[in-house]
Design an enzyme around this catalytic site. Sequence first.
Site, PDB file in Angstrom:
ATOM      1  N   GLU A  67      -8.126   4.337   0.192  1.00 19.63           N
ATOM      2  CA  GLU A  67      -9.389   5.112   0.204  1.00 19.63           C
ATOM      3  C   GLU A  67      -9.449   6.124  -0.927  1.00 19.63           C
ATOM      4  OE1 GLU A  67     -12.012   4.506   1.508  1.00 19.63           O
ATOM      5  OE2 GLU A  67     -11.214   2.956   2.821  1.00 19.63           O
TER       6      GLU A  67
HETATM    7  C1  FAD Z   1      -1.980  -1.386   2.602  1.00 20.37           C
HETATM    8  C2  FAD Z   1      -3.187  -1.264   1.751  1.00 20.37           C
HETATM    9  C3  FAD Z   1      -4.445  -1.449   2.311  1.00 20.37           C
HETATM   10  C4  FAD Z   1      -5.580  -1.379   1.506  1.00 20.37           C
HETATM   11  N1  FAD Z   1      -6.810  -1.657   2.054  1.00 20.37           N
HETATM   12  C5  FAD Z   1      -7.875  -1.828   1.225  1.00 20.37           C
HETATM   13  C6  FAD Z   1      -9.106  -2.348   1.714  1.00 20.37           C
HETATM   14  O1  FAD Z   1      -9.275  -2.596   2.908  1.00 20.37           O
HETATM   15  N2  FAD Z   1     -10.111  -2.566   0.827  1.00 20.37           N
HETATM   16  C7  FAD Z   1      -9.980  -2.309  -0.501  1.00 20.37           C
HETATM   17  O2  FAD Z   1     -10.917  -2.550  -1.252  1.00 20.37           O
HETATM   18  N3  FAD Z   1      -8.819  -1.797  -1.003  1.00 20.37           N
HETATM   19  C8  FAD Z   1      -7.777  -1.565  -0.176  1.00 20.37           C
HETATM   20  N4  FAD Z   1      -6.588  -1.070  -0.660  1.00 20.37           N
HETATM   21  C9  FAD Z   1      -6.496  -0.709  -2.064  1.00 20.37           C
HETATM   22  C10 FAD Z   1      -6.364   0.785  -2.294  1.00 20.37           C
HETATM   23  O3  FAD Z   1      -7.579   1.431  -2.015  1.00 20.37           O
HETATM   24  C11 FAD Z   1      -5.865   0.986  -3.743  1.00 20.37           C
HETATM   25  O4  FAD Z   1      -4.524   0.566  -3.764  1.00 20.37           O
HETATM   26  C12 FAD Z   1      -6.005   2.420  -4.200  1.00 20.37           C
HETATM   27  O5  FAD Z   1      -7.359   2.775  -4.337  1.00 20.37           O
HETATM   28  C13 FAD Z   1      -5.291   2.663  -5.538  1.00 20.37           C
HETATM   29  O6  FAD Z   1      -5.579   1.685  -6.475  1.00 20.37           O
HETATM   30  P1  FAD Z   1      -4.380   0.945  -7.239  1.00 20.37           P
HETATM   31  O7  FAD Z   1      -3.449   0.441  -6.211  1.00 20.37           O
HETATM   32  O8  FAD Z   1      -4.944  -0.019  -8.204  1.00 20.37           O
HETATM   33  O9  FAD Z   1      -3.620   2.092  -8.017  1.00 20.37           O
HETATM   34  P2  FAD Z   1      -3.994   2.615  -9.477  1.00 20.37           P
HETATM   35  O10 FAD Z   1      -5.458   2.850  -9.570  1.00 20.37           O
HETATM   36  O11 FAD Z   1      -3.371   1.725 -10.488  1.00 20.37           O
HETATM   37  O12 FAD Z   1      -3.269   4.023  -9.498  1.00 20.37           O
HETATM   38  C14 FAD Z   1      -1.902   4.208  -9.902  1.00 20.37           C
HETATM   39  C15 FAD Z   1      -1.657   5.718 -10.071  1.00 20.37           C
HETATM   40  O13 FAD Z   1      -2.496   6.234 -11.109  1.00 20.37           O
HETATM   41  C16 FAD Z   1      -3.277   7.310 -10.626  1.00 20.37           C
HETATM   42  N5  FAD Z   1      -4.611   7.264 -11.229  1.00 20.37           N
HETATM   43  C17 FAD Z   1      -5.375   6.176 -11.496  1.00 20.37           C
HETATM   44  N6  FAD Z   1      -6.545   6.550 -12.012  1.00 20.37           N
HETATM   45  C18 FAD Z   1      -6.552   7.898 -12.050  1.00 20.37           C
HETATM   46  C19 FAD Z   1      -7.496   8.890 -12.456  1.00 20.37           C
HETATM   47  N7  FAD Z   1      -8.710   8.564 -12.913  1.00 20.37           N
HETATM   48  N8  FAD Z   1      -7.152  10.188 -12.361  1.00 20.37           N
HETATM   49  C20 FAD Z   1      -5.945  10.552 -11.881  1.00 20.37           C
HETATM   50  N9  FAD Z   1      -5.018   9.657 -11.471  1.00 20.37           N
HETATM   51  C21 FAD Z   1      -5.314   8.366 -11.549  1.00 20.37           C
HETATM   52  C22 FAD Z   1      -3.363   7.093  -9.109  1.00 20.37           C
HETATM   53  O14 FAD Z   1      -3.601   8.308  -8.414  1.00 20.37           O
HETATM   54  C23 FAD Z   1      -1.998   6.507  -8.812  1.00 20.37           C
HETATM   55  O15 FAD Z   1      -1.056   7.543  -8.653  1.00 20.37           O
HETATM   56  C24 FAD Z   1      -5.449  -1.083   0.129  1.00 20.37           C
HETATM   57  C25 FAD Z   1      -4.180  -0.863  -0.423  1.00 20.37           C
HETATM   58  C26 FAD Z   1      -3.066  -0.974   0.360  1.00 20.37           C
HETATM   59  C27 FAD Z   1      -1.713  -0.803  -0.286  1.00 20.37           C
END
Ligand code: FAD
Length: 577
Positions: free
Chosen positions: A433
């Site tokens: 989220e």
């Molecule tokens: C168990 C699980 C359930 C999930 N359920 C859903 C779901 O139901 N539906 C859905 O759509 N998604 C879902 N997700 C996805 C989840 O919302 C994302 O994993 C999350 O939003 C982070 O995206 P990412 O994993 O690509 O990390 P990234 O975006 O790659 O982030 C990696 C790091 O970089 C930082 N970062 C990235 N961009 C910025 C920025 N602009 N400013 C500061 N810091 C930044 C982040 O804070 C993080 O520390 C789920 C994930 C998991 C693991």
Amino acid sequence: MTYAAPLADMRLVLDTLGNLSDDAAEVADAVLEEAARFAEEELAPLNPIGDRTGSVLENGVVRTPPGFRDAYRQYVEGGWNALSSPPETGGQGLPQALAAPLTEMWNSACMGWALCPLLNHGAIEMLNAHGSPEQKARYLGKLVSGEWTGTMNLTEAQAGSDLGALRTRAAPANDARWGEHYRITGQKIFITYGDHDFTDNIIHMVLARLPDAPPRSRGISLFLVPKFLLDNDGKPGERNDIRTLRLEEKLGIHASPTCVLSFGEDGGAIGWRIGEPHRGLEAMFTMMNSERLLVGVQGLAIAERAYQTALAYARNRVQGQPIGMPRAKGAEAATPPIVHHPDVRRMLLSMRAQTEAARALAYYAGAAIDAAHRDPKAQYRADLLIPVVKAWCSDKGIEIASTGIQVHGGMGYIEDTGAAQHLRDARIAAIYEGTNGIQAGDLVGRKLARDKGDAARALFAEIAESLGDLTGAFAPLRQPLADGLATLETATDYLVDAEPPLAAAGAVPYLNLFGTVIGGYLMARLAISAQKAGHPFAAAKLATARFFAEHELAHAPGFLAAIKGGATVIGFDPDQL
Ligand SMILES: Cc1cc2nc3c(=O)[nH]c(=O)nc-3n(C[C@H](O)[C@H](O)[C@H](O)COP(=O)(O)OP(=O)(O)OC[C@H]3O[C@@H](n4cnc5c(N)ncnc54)[C@H](O)[C@@H]3O)c2cc1C
């Protein structure tokens, strides 16, 4: 490892901060007691089973752990899903402040199960706000009753925090059978309860791009894509072109199926657009805001469960004579349990005080959302609190679950006690989220920036006014809160004028400071209210509020130093890391 819903604590927070209408206050006890029974007796026993067994994908079908499906059936039959949905959707319109303790109970009892209704709740709010009359007529009633569930399909491999990078496509189509519709193709990852065996249909809310879409986040539209397409009677019929490719192996919430979904391998999954073209992110934000409050409640929920687990262990485990306790005389005299060691008491008190602060903050935010439903002028207060609840409470969930393991010593690291599961389950709430870093960026970069801190200062003025109530037995709370508030005001003035990269570098410590000061303020209000009501636990409330003031608000100057230390972060060359 059993769970007992903290009903008296919940009721105190509701009475003090929930701003419930007379009607809601009247039914609150009955609702809470019945929910507690369901959570304690039906859901809590599933928690270790879900952790050990997990959901599995077999021959393209997802099976949830034993007992999960039946618990969901009971939940729907009990009418729980409809309780907090708006009356015009067939729900019972329970205020958010009163829905929050229910979400807390479901998630304390079994977070891996509770994620399914949690996501559905957001889908209902979004569809109610943005769906066409026909979409609402066909889908909303079933989602509200819980006969079907809704999902949130945002994330793709290259598009997590940055949804502007998403590539799933939606091509317009029109035929006699489905009318004007779209063919969706693409792959979504990490979709919570993207497939399961609870219900006979699943309604996916999918972000995708139209062929003429402007680039990045200005060109994202939202689509409703059912797992089974509805026949002429509105019943699930033909299977849509959606395949579950994989379930993720993960650290915690093993029961919750985290799916990789492929849309349109066989010509395109059929879907219908929700809202205007290219305005899908705005609609999805209705869903995300709702979920963000609830994810904060998940952090609180795990904190409460971890506290109960640790307290029960500390009351039984005997290990050495506690300092300051005279040794009992006689051959049969027993050594007291570890709960008497000062450091164990410190750990338990810190778990309890922070859990109480998180509960106060989450329900208070629920009441702010209710107020915004009644009066749009109150929206800025709710908007301000949502990222704080999401990030602060989920961070507390992790910290408190970790302390819970520490209270157990080595046994906390062994799976049998259940303490380790709490930490594994809690960890995700700081990530999904919108990561907690993204929440802090939202608080500083949007919520403070858009009115130059006015909504925040209106809240600070309320806190300043409350300082006058902290006299007599409550006097020890006054100075730490006054100092914390002054620090928060200084930090707010600094960030409102700071260059964006400097503000971004200070955003996480600012959110921590914000949560801590609001937490201290709300705990003081609870302590006063408990005393006024003559609660048997009024002395305990004052003790936890005092602990919070002395041990948590005391961190305020450190947060301010970190907030102002953004230049060190920005000035550091990433190549040197
Ligand atoms: C168990 C699980 C359930 C999930 N359920 C859903 C779901 O139901 N539906 C859905 O759509 N998604 C879902 N997700 C996805 C989840 O919302 C994302 O994993 C999350 O939003 C982070 O995206 P990412 O994993 O690509 O990390 P990234 O975006 O790659 O982030 C990696 C790091 O970089 C930082 N970062 C990235 N961009 C910025 C920025 N602009 N400013 C500061 N810091 C930044 C982040 O804070 C993080 O520390 C789920 C994930 C998991 C693991």
